[in-house]
Design an enzyme around this catalytic site. Structure first.
Site, PDB file in Angstrom:
ATOM      1  N   TYR A  52      49.666  24.695  54.232  1.00 38.87           N
ATOM      2  CA  TYR A  52      50.354  25.942  53.868  1.00 38.87           C
ATOM      3  C   TYR A  52      49.807  27.098  54.696  1.00 38.87           C
ATOM      4  O   TYR A  52      48.645  27.490  54.557  1.00 38.87           O
ATOM      5  CB  TYR A  52      50.223  26.239  52.370  1.00 38.87           C
ATOM      6  N   ILE A  71      53.622  22.792  38.796  1.00 36.23           N
ATOM      7  CA  ILE A  71      52.929  23.840  39.565  1.00 36.23           C
ATOM      8  C   ILE A  71      53.935  24.776  40.226  1.00 36.23           C
ATOM      9  O   ILE A  71      54.010  24.835  41.461  1.00 36.23           O
ATOM     10  CB  ILE A  71      51.981  23.193  40.611  1.00 36.23           C
ATOM     11  N   LYS A  91      55.573  27.833  42.019  1.00 40.57           N
ATOM     12  CA  LYS A  91      55.015  28.894  42.869  1.00 40.57           C
ATOM     13  C   LYS A  91      55.689  30.208  42.495  1.00 40.57           C
ATOM     14  O   LYS A  91      56.914  30.250  42.270  1.00 40.57           O
ATOM     15  CB  LYS A  91      55.281  28.559  44.337  1.00 40.57           C
ATOM     16  N   VAL A 149      55.248  34.655  43.341  1.00 41.15           N
ATOM     17  CA  VAL A 149      54.524  35.838  43.817  1.00 41.15           C
ATOM     18  C   VAL A 149      54.894  37.024  42.932  1.00 41.15           C
ATOM     19  O   VAL A 149      54.050  37.853  42.598  1.00 41.15           O
ATOM     20  CB  VAL A 149      54.836  36.117  45.313  1.00 41.15           C
ATOM     21  N   ASN A 206      56.783  32.135  33.827  1.00 43.88           N
ATOM     22  CA  ASN A 206      56.439  30.714  33.940  1.00 43.88           C
ATOM     23  C   ASN A 206      55.333  30.336  32.961  1.00 43.88           C
ATOM     24  O   ASN A 206      55.373  29.266  32.357  1.00 43.88           O
ATOM     25  CB  ASN A 206      56.053  30.376  35.386  1.00 43.88           C
TER      26      ASN A 206
HETATM   27  N1  LIG Z   1      53.008  17.881  47.678  1.00 42.06           N
HETATM   28  C1  LIG Z   1      54.056  18.338  48.322  1.00 42.06           C
HETATM   29  O1  LIG Z   1      54.562  17.718  49.278  1.00 42.06           O
HETATM   30  C2  LIG Z   1      54.660  19.646  47.886  1.00 42.06           C
HETATM   31  C3  LIG Z   1      55.946  19.997  48.338  1.00 42.06           C
HETATM   32  C4  LIG Z   1      56.490  21.199  47.885  1.00 42.06           C
HETATM   33  C5  LIG Z   1      55.758  21.999  47.017  1.00 42.06           C
HETATM   34  N2  LIG Z   1      54.494  21.649  46.635  1.00 42.06           N
HETATM   35  C6  LIG Z   1      53.683  22.515  45.731  1.00 42.06           C
HETATM   36  O2  LIG Z   1      54.440  22.826  44.584  1.00 42.06           O
HETATM   37  C7  LIG Z   1      54.576  24.243  44.468  1.00 42.06           C
HETATM   38  C8  LIG Z   1      55.874  24.609  43.804  1.00 42.06           C
HETATM   39  O3  LIG Z   1      56.991  24.171  44.546  1.00 42.06           O
HETATM   40  P1  LIG Z   1      57.910  25.157  45.430  1.00 42.06           P
HETATM   41  O4  LIG Z   1      57.129  26.336  45.843  1.00 42.06           O
HETATM   42  O5  LIG Z   1      58.520  24.293  46.477  1.00 42.06           O
HETATM   43  O6  LIG Z   1      59.114  25.550  44.467  1.00 42.06           O
HETATM   44  P2  LIG Z   1      59.267  26.155  42.977  1.00 42.06           P
HETATM   45  O7  LIG Z   1      57.970  26.381  42.357  1.00 42.06           O
HETATM   46  O8  LIG Z   1      60.251  25.252  42.295  1.00 42.06           O
HETATM   47  O9  LIG Z   1      60.015  27.540  43.262  1.00 42.06           O
HETATM   48  C9  LIG Z   1      59.384  28.640  43.861  1.00 42.06           C
HETATM   49  C10 LIG Z   1      60.440  29.724  44.090  1.00 42.06           C
HETATM   50  O10 LIG Z   1      61.035  30.061  42.845  1.00 42.06           O
HETATM   51  C11 LIG Z   1      60.820  31.442  42.563  1.00 42.06           C
HETATM   52  N3  LIG Z   1      60.460  31.557  41.147  1.00 42.06           N
HETATM   53  C12 LIG Z   1      59.274  31.233  40.585  1.00 42.06           C
HETATM   54  N4  LIG Z   1      59.304  31.453  39.263  1.00 42.06           N
HETATM   55  C13 LIG Z   1      60.538  31.929  38.978  1.00 42.06           C
HETATM   56  C14 LIG Z   1      61.167  32.371  37.786  1.00 42.06           C
HETATM   57  N5  LIG Z   1      60.532  32.329  36.614  1.00 42.06           N
HETATM   58  N6  LIG Z   1      62.456  32.825  37.866  1.00 42.06           N
HETATM   59  C15 LIG Z   1      63.108  32.852  39.052  1.00 42.06           C
HETATM   60  N7  LIG Z   1      62.562  32.443  40.213  1.00 42.06           N
HETATM   61  C16 LIG Z   1      61.288  32.000  40.181  1.00 42.06           C
HETATM   62  C17 LIG Z   1      59.697  31.908  43.460  1.00 42.06           C
HETATM   63  O11 LIG Z   1      59.874  33.289  43.765  1.00 42.06           O
HETATM   64  P3  LIG Z   1      58.669  34.333  44.071  1.00 42.06           P
HETATM   65  O12 LIG Z   1      57.648  33.599  44.904  1.00 42.06           O
HETATM   66  O13 LIG Z   1      59.372  35.429  44.796  1.00 42.06           O
HETATM   67  O14 LIG Z   1      58.097  34.814  42.762  1.00 42.06           O
HETATM   68  C18 LIG Z   1      59.890  31.014  44.677  1.00 42.06           C
HETATM   69  O15 LIG Z   1      60.892  31.538  45.517  1.00 42.06           O
HETATM   70  C19 LIG Z   1      54.418  24.723  45.912  1.00 42.06           C
HETATM   71  O16 LIG Z   1      54.194  26.102  46.006  1.00 42.06           O
HETATM   72  C20 LIG Z   1      53.297  23.847  46.370  1.00 42.06           C
HETATM   73  O17 LIG Z   1      52.057  24.332  45.875  1.00 42.06           O
HETATM   74  C21 LIG Z   1      53.958  20.467  47.030  1.00 42.06           C
END
Ligand SMILES: NC(=O)c1ccc[n+]([C@@H]2O[C@H](COP(=O)([O-])OP(=O)(O)OC[C@H]3O[C@@H](n4cnc5c(N)ncnc54)[C@H](OP(=O)(O)O)[C@@H]3O)[C@@H](O)[C@H]2O)c1
Length: 290
Positions: free
Chosen positions: A59, A246, A248, A250, A258
């Site tokens: 990242y 988990i 994400k 900001v 969340n």
């Molecule tokens: N192991 C792997 O291969 C892998 C792959 C992908 C992800 N990950 C991990 O999993 C974490 C989460 O997955 P992700 O970041 O892909 O997607 P996610 O958590 O499903 O979605 C994050 C997005 O949703 C928004 N969001 C968060 N809470 C919200 C809410 N309550 N209402 C509306 N929108 C909301 C965030 O906006 P803001 O940021 O603007 O608040 C961001 O744009 C990653 O950050 C990473 O640490 C791991």
């Protein structure tokens, strides 16, 4: 929204309990102009009560680990939290996953995080290095102290079969996988397998990178429950046994929403509407990956 229950926990195979809700950090550390806001978000998350933080050397090519490190250092200095209360997760690039490469990558991650140990160190996805070598390096790091647990990510059933054949493969603490209402494939055979092994799954992209936040069915359920669609999506993931998530975030409102979603109890009626809009898998599909 009424909060009817505390943040749930999952139990790792060695018996340690971990909060089932953590903070993701993908896309952090990529743009220098965003860094202050990202450090502030991680710091606020800790103040609010988040204890699990997920990052990776990938990242922002180390930038996200630096952000987590800065936020954790500020929180520790301010006395908001003790190091032992935090559960820091980071991930190893597959191309670094040789015996020596794993040790060196872990050292670099620790430096960026400014920490003495990583609580959970994951192989980010399968690569060209022998699993036996990566596991041997993980076991050595665990014995020497730089990591407390190790695990894998994006491992489908066949990868878990291979892992089971590796010496000490049974010490794997978790498999971090893409699992959300939009990606229910793991329910067919991977999640049942992990449950049978007593190994929690760590759901990434649990709100489909934000896209479930506008889903009409989730919105309608949320309106009846005083919650947002994203909270309903997250509460559903957290209601699955042996699953942690988990998301994400900001934006401070997202961080707060969340955390509150961990206390949202969905009714049988809510669950029935969700099943109709997001049917469970009827056959095995390859594990999806972001
Ligand atoms: N192991 C792997 O291969 C892998 C792959 C992908 C992800 N990950 C991990 O999993 C974490 C989460 O997955 P992700 O970041 O892909 O997607 P996610 O958590 O499903 O979605 C994050 C997005 O949703 C928004 N969001 C968060 N809470 C919200 C809410 N309550 N209402 C509306 N929108 C909301 C965030 O906006 P803001 O940021 O603007 O608040 C961001 O744009 C990653 O950050 C990473 O640490 C791991």
């Amino acid at each position: 929204m009424s909060i009817d229950k505390p943040v749930p926990t999952v139990t790792l195979p060695d018996g340690q309990t971990v909060p089932a809700l953590g903070l993701g950090t993908w896309r952090m550390g990529e743009d220098a102009s965003q860094r202050p806001a990202e450090v502030k978000a991680v710091r606020r998350a800790i103040e609010m009560g988040y204890r699990v933080i997920d990052t990776a050397e990938m990242y922002g090519e180390g930038g996200a680990e630096e952000i987590v490190g800065q936020a954790v250092a500020q929180a520790l200095t301010a006395g908001d939290v003790k190091r032992e209360e935090l559960f820091i997760v980071s991930k190893l690039y597959p191309h670094n996953a040789s015996r020596a490469g794993t040790r060196a990558a872990c050292e670099r991650s620790l430096t960026r995080l400014g920490l003495g140990h990583i609580d959970l160190y994951l192989l980010h996805w399968r690569g060209q290095h022998a699993l036996a070598d990566t596991v041997a390096a993980f076991e050595q790091l665990k014995a020497r102290g730089p990591i407390r647990h190790w695990g894998v990510s994006n491992f489908d059933n066949s990868d878990m079969d291979e892992l089971a054949e590796v010496h000490h493969g049974e010490h794997c603490a978790t498999n971090q996988i893409y699992y959300s209402l939009g990606q229910r494939g793991p329910e067919f055979s991977l999640l049942p397998r992990l449950r049978a092994q007593g190994m929690p799954a760590m759901a990434y992209s649990p709100i489909d990178q934000g896209s479930l936040a506008t889903h009409p069915v989730l919105r309608r359920i949320g309106e009846q429950r005083g919650a947002t669609a994203a909270q309903v999506a997250l509460a559903w993931v957290l209601a699955q046994p042996g699953v942690m998530a988990i998301p994400k975030a900001v934006q401070e409102s997202h961080l707060r929403d969340n955390l509150a979603a961990a206390g949202l109890v969905l009714t049988a009626q809510d669950l029935a509407a969700i099943e109709q809009a997001f049917p469970p898998p009827r056959r095995k599909t390859a594990l999806a990956m972001r």
